[in-house]
Structure formats: C-alpha cells, structure tokens
Design a protein around this motif. Structure first.
Motif, PDB file in Angstrom:
ATOM      1  N   GLN A  18       0.838  -1.201   0.000  1.00 30.14           N
ATOM      2  CA  GLN A  18       0.000   0.000   0.000  1.00 30.14           C
ATOM      3  C   GLN A  18       0.876   1.256   0.000  1.00 30.14           C
ATOM      4  O   GLN A  18       0.590   2.215  -0.709  1.00 30.14           O
ATOM      5  CB  GLN A  18      -0.932  -0.011   1.221  1.00 30.14           C
ATOM      6  N   ARG A  19       1.941   1.246   0.800  1.00 33.06           N
ATOM      7  CA  ARG A  19       2.825   2.405   0.876  1.00 33.06           C
ATOM      8  C   ARG A  19       3.456   2.686  -0.486  1.00 33.06           C
ATOM      9  O   ARG A  19       3.518   3.838  -0.928  1.00 33.06           O
ATOM     10  CB  ARG A  19       3.909   2.163   1.924  1.00 33.06           C
ATOM     11  N   GLN A  20       3.900   1.629  -1.184  1.00 31.50           N
ATOM     12  CA  GLN A  20       4.492   1.813  -2.511  1.00 31.50           C
ATOM     13  C   GLN A  20       3.460   2.332  -3.508  1.00 31.50           C
ATOM     14  O   GLN A  20       3.768   3.169  -4.358  1.00 31.50           O
ATOM     15  CB  GLN A  20       5.097   0.508  -3.008  1.00 31.50           C
ATOM     16  N   HIS A  21       2.224   1.847  -3.390  1.00 34.44           N
ATOM     17  CA  HIS A  21       1.148   2.307  -4.280  1.00 34.44           C
ATOM     18  C   HIS A  21       0.884   3.800  -4.063  1.00 34.44           C
ATOM     19  O   HIS A  21       0.755   4.567  -5.025  1.00 34.44           O
ATOM     20  CB  HIS A  21      -0.117   1.487  -4.027  1.00 34.44           C
ATOM     21  N   VAL A  22       0.814   4.223  -2.808  1.00 32.16           N
ATOM     22  CA  VAL A  22       0.563   5.640  -2.501  1.00 32.16           C
ATOM     23  C   VAL A  22       1.735   6.491  -2.968  1.00 32.16           C
ATOM     24  O   VAL A  22       1.541   7.567  -3.555  1.00 32.16           O
ATOM     25  CB  VAL A  22       0.299   5.832  -0.988  1.00 32.16           C
TER      26      VAL A  22
ATOM     27  N   SER B 138      -2.534  19.837   0.284  1.00 32.16           N
ATOM     28  CA  SER B 138      -2.674  18.448   0.728  1.00 32.16           C
ATOM     29  C   SER B 138      -4.117  17.970   0.572  1.00 32.16           C
ATOM     30  O   SER B 138      -4.363  16.809   0.263  1.00 32.16           O
ATOM     31  CB  SER B 138      -2.204  18.292   2.169  1.00 32.16           C
ATOM     32  N   GLY B 139      -5.077  18.867   0.738  1.00 34.22           N
ATOM     33  CA  GLY B 139      -6.481  18.502   0.528  1.00 34.22           C
ATOM     34  C   GLY B 139      -6.770  18.156  -0.918  1.00 34.22           C
ATOM     35  O   GLY B 139      -7.507  17.208  -1.221  1.00 34.22           O
ATOM     36  N   GLN B 140      -6.191  18.938  -1.835  1.00 32.25           N
ATOM     37  CA  GLN B 140      -6.374  18.653  -3.257  1.00 32.25           C
ATOM     38  C   GLN B 140      -5.719  17.333  -3.638  1.00 32.25           C
ATOM     39  O   GLN B 140      -6.266  16.561  -4.436  1.00 32.25           O
ATOM     40  CB  GLN B 140      -5.780  19.784  -4.096  1.00 32.25           C
ATOM     41  N   LEU B 141      -4.553  17.062  -3.045  1.00 32.39           N
ATOM     42  CA  LEU B 141      -3.890  15.782  -3.311  1.00 32.39           C
ATOM     43  C   LEU B 141      -4.718  14.617  -2.788  1.00 32.39           C
ATOM     44  O   LEU B 141      -4.801  13.570  -3.426  1.00 32.39           O
ATOM     45  CB  LEU B 141      -2.503  15.758  -2.678  1.00 32.39           C
ATOM     46  N   ALA B 142      -5.345  14.800  -1.617  1.00 34.76           N
ATOM     47  CA  ALA B 142      -6.179  13.735  -1.055  1.00 34.76           C
ATOM     48  C   ALA B 142      -7.344  13.417  -1.992  1.00 34.76           C
ATOM     49  O   ALA B 142      -7.679  12.247  -2.210  1.00 34.76           O
ATOM     50  CB  ALA B 142      -6.690  14.144   0.328  1.00 34.76           C
ATOM     51  N   LEU B 143      -7.948  14.456  -2.559  1.00 33.02           N
ATOM     52  CA  LEU B 143      -9.050  14.233  -3.512  1.00 33.02           C
ATOM     53  C   LEU B 143      -8.554  13.596  -4.799  1.00 33.02           C
ATOM     54  O   LEU B 143      -9.206  12.711  -5.362  1.00 33.02           O
ATOM     55  CB  LEU B 143      -9.754  15.557  -3.814  1.00 33.02           C
ATOM     56  N   ALA B 144      -7.397  14.034  -5.281  1.00 31.05           N
ATOM     57  CA  ALA B 144      -6.862  13.480  -6.522  1.00 31.05           C
ATOM     58  C   ALA B 144      -6.420  12.026  -6.344  1.00 31.05           C
ATOM     59  O   ALA B 144      -6.481  11.240  -7.296  1.00 31.05           O
ATOM     60  CB  ALA B 144      -5.688  14.329  -7.006  1.00 31.05           C
ATOM     61  N   LEU B 145      -6.000  11.675  -5.153  1.00 35.67           N
ATOM     62  CA  LEU B 145      -5.575  10.291  -4.906  1.00 35.67           C
ATOM     63  C   LEU B 145      -6.750   9.315  -4.955  1.00 35.67           C
ATOM     64  O   LEU B 145      -6.552   8.129  -5.192  1.00 35.67           O
ATOM     65  CB  LEU B 145      -4.868  10.186  -3.548  1.00 35.67           C
ATOM     66  N   ARG B 146      -7.957   9.818  -4.744  1.00 30.98           N
ATOM     67  CA  ARG B 146      -9.134   8.941  -4.807  1.00 30.98           C
ATOM     68  C   ARG B 146      -9.302   8.349  -6.205  1.00 30.98           C
ATOM     69  O   ARG B 146      -9.809   7.244  -6.349  1.00 30.98           O
ATOM     70  CB  ARG B 146     -10.387   9.694  -4.387  1.00 30.98           C
ATOM     71  N   GLU B 147      -8.888   9.089  -7.225  1.00 30.02           N
ATOM     72  CA  GLU B 147      -8.959   8.578  -8.594  1.00 30.02           C
ATOM     73  C   GLU B 147      -7.991   7.411  -8.799  1.00 30.02           C
ATOM     74  O   GLU B 147      -8.165   6.614  -9.699  1.00 30.02           O
ATOM     75  CB  GLU B 147      -8.643   9.695  -9.588  1.00 30.02           C
ATOM     76  N   HIS B 148      -6.970   7.335  -7.945  1.00 31.25           N
ATOM     77  CA  HIS B 148      -5.997   6.241  -8.000  1.00 31.25           C
ATOM     78  C   HIS B 148      -6.371   5.115  -7.042  1.00 31.25           C
ATOM     79  O   HIS B 148      -5.581   4.199  -6.826  1.00 31.25           O
ATOM     80  CB  HIS B 148      -4.597   6.759  -7.659  1.00 31.25           C
ATOM     81  N   GLY B 149      -7.552   5.211  -6.422  1.00 28.25           N
ATOM     82  CA  GLY B 149      -8.001   4.173  -5.503  1.00 28.25           C
ATOM     83  C   GLY B 149      -7.426   4.282  -4.106  1.00 28.25           C
ATOM     84  O   GLY B 149      -7.412   3.312  -3.358  1.00 28.25           O
ATOM     85  N   VAL B 150      -6.952   5.472  -3.733  1.00 29.91           N
ATOM     86  CA  VAL B 150      -6.353   5.681  -2.412  1.00 29.91           C
ATOM     87  C   VAL B 150      -7.213   6.663  -1.649  1.00 29.91           C
ATOM     88  O   VAL B 150      -7.440   7.782  -2.107  1.00 29.91           O
ATOM     89  CB  VAL B 150      -4.908   6.224  -2.541  1.00 29.91           C
ATOM     90  N   ARG B 151      -7.691   6.260  -0.482  1.00 30.98           N
ATOM     91  CA  ARG B 151      -8.512   7.142   0.343  1.00 30.98           C
ATOM     92  C   ARG B 151      -7.715   7.547   1.568  1.00 30.98           C
ATOM     93  O   ARG B 151      -7.526   6.767   2.496  1.00 30.98           O
ATOM     94  CB  ARG B 151      -9.788   6.444   0.775  1.00 30.98           C
ATOM     95  N   LEU B 152      -7.236   8.793   1.544  1.00 31.29           N
ATOM     96  CA  LEU B 152      -6.466   9.349   2.656  1.00 31.29           C
ATOM     97  C   LEU B 152      -6.981  10.742   2.965  1.00 31.29           C
ATOM     98  O   LEU B 152      -7.517  11.422   2.091  1.00 31.29           O
ATOM     99  CB  LEU B 152      -4.977   9.450   2.303  1.00 31.29           C
TER     100      LEU B 152
END
Length: 166
Positions: free
Chosen positions: A76-80, A96-110
């Motif tokens: 998971q760490r490598q994927h993120v 960091s908020g924008q990155l959190a939203l953009a990461l959702r498109e990659h299947g990562v919820r943080l």
C-alpha cells in the motif's frame, strides 16, 4: 543467567530500555520489592511488575521493545508513493487537501493530514501559499491607476502663496 543478562545490557546496540529492564530483573533477583525497584529507577511499580511477569513468561525476549499494532503494509505504501509521485510530476501547485481528492482517482482514500505524512516520506518540500494578488495584476493598469491617484492628492501650498487666489 545473570551473566547473560549483564552481557545483554552491555551490548553496544542495546537501548536504554533494555538496560533498565535488565536492572529490574537483576534487582528483583537480589530480593528487592517492586516499589523499591520503581523508586530506585524512577518509574512506576506497575511497570516493574509488568516487566517481571513478562520476563517470567517469555524470558530474555521480553526485555526488548514490543512493536504494537499491525505490521506496515509495504505494498500500500508503494502504491501511494507511486500515485503521489505521478501527481507531483504535473506542472501545478497542490494543497494536501487537493492531493487527497486526486488520490481517490488512484483508488487511495487518505485525509489531508495523512497525505502530508506520505509527502514527508517522499522528501517533498512545501511552502505556505502567499496571500497576495500581485501575480494577477496587470502592470499597465496599475501604473495608470497610480498616476490617476497621484493627481487627486492634495498639493502642499508654496511658501508665501495662498492656496486660493484672493
């Protein structure tokens, strides 16, 4: 057993907690009570009792620090890290908020806070955003406005001459 404990506490890679726990066991073997050991070492008597019970149950391995919680999920760490690296390669500025939203498109919820921790792992630098609109100003319009304002200012009177003709 005492020689093995002393050798363990004098090992160069032994942490302070190992030395302290070895001292607890050795003092208990000499007949010291848990409250007396706690007072001598500056810790709680509950801690001394917990260490002694663990030593009786597990032996020498109980003197090492026990890592709590689940083991780290390296996949998971490598994927993120890969997803963050791809996003940071884009020619734009992120919060960091924008990155959190953009990461959702990659299947990562943080959350934003967790994103900042991953950014620190990557060694990514950041700067606080500036509270200015200077980068959006049109220089020609600013110069024209300044000239107009300078014409509206009151002029000081010249010495010996009245402001109004009289």
């Amino acid at each position: 057993m005492r020689a093995q404990l002393r050798k363990l506490s004098r090992a160069p890679d032994a942490g302070w907690w190992v030395r302290e726990r070895v001292d607890m066991v050795l003092l208990a073997a000499k007949g010291w009570s848990a409250p007396l050991i706690a007072q001598h070492l500056g810790c709680s008597d509950k801690t001394v009792r917990r260490v002694l019970r663990a030593f009786e149950a597990k032996g020498v391995e109980a003197l090492e620090r026990q890592v709590r919680g689940p083991p780290p999920d390296l996949v998971q760490r490598q994927h993120v890290h890969a997803a963050l690296a791809a996003l940071l390669a884009q020619p734009r500025t992120w919060t960091s908020g924008q990155l959190a939203l953009a990461l959702r498109e990659h299947g990562v919820r943080l959350g934003a806070r967790q994103v900042r921790r991953y950014l620190a792992d990557l060694g990514a630098s950041w700067q606080r955003t500036k509270m200015t609109l200077a980068h959006k100003q049109r220089t020609d319009e600013v110069a024209r406005a300044r000239r107009h304002l300078s014409r509206l200012k009151k002029r000081p009177s010249r010495e010996g001459r009245p402001l109004l003709p009289g």
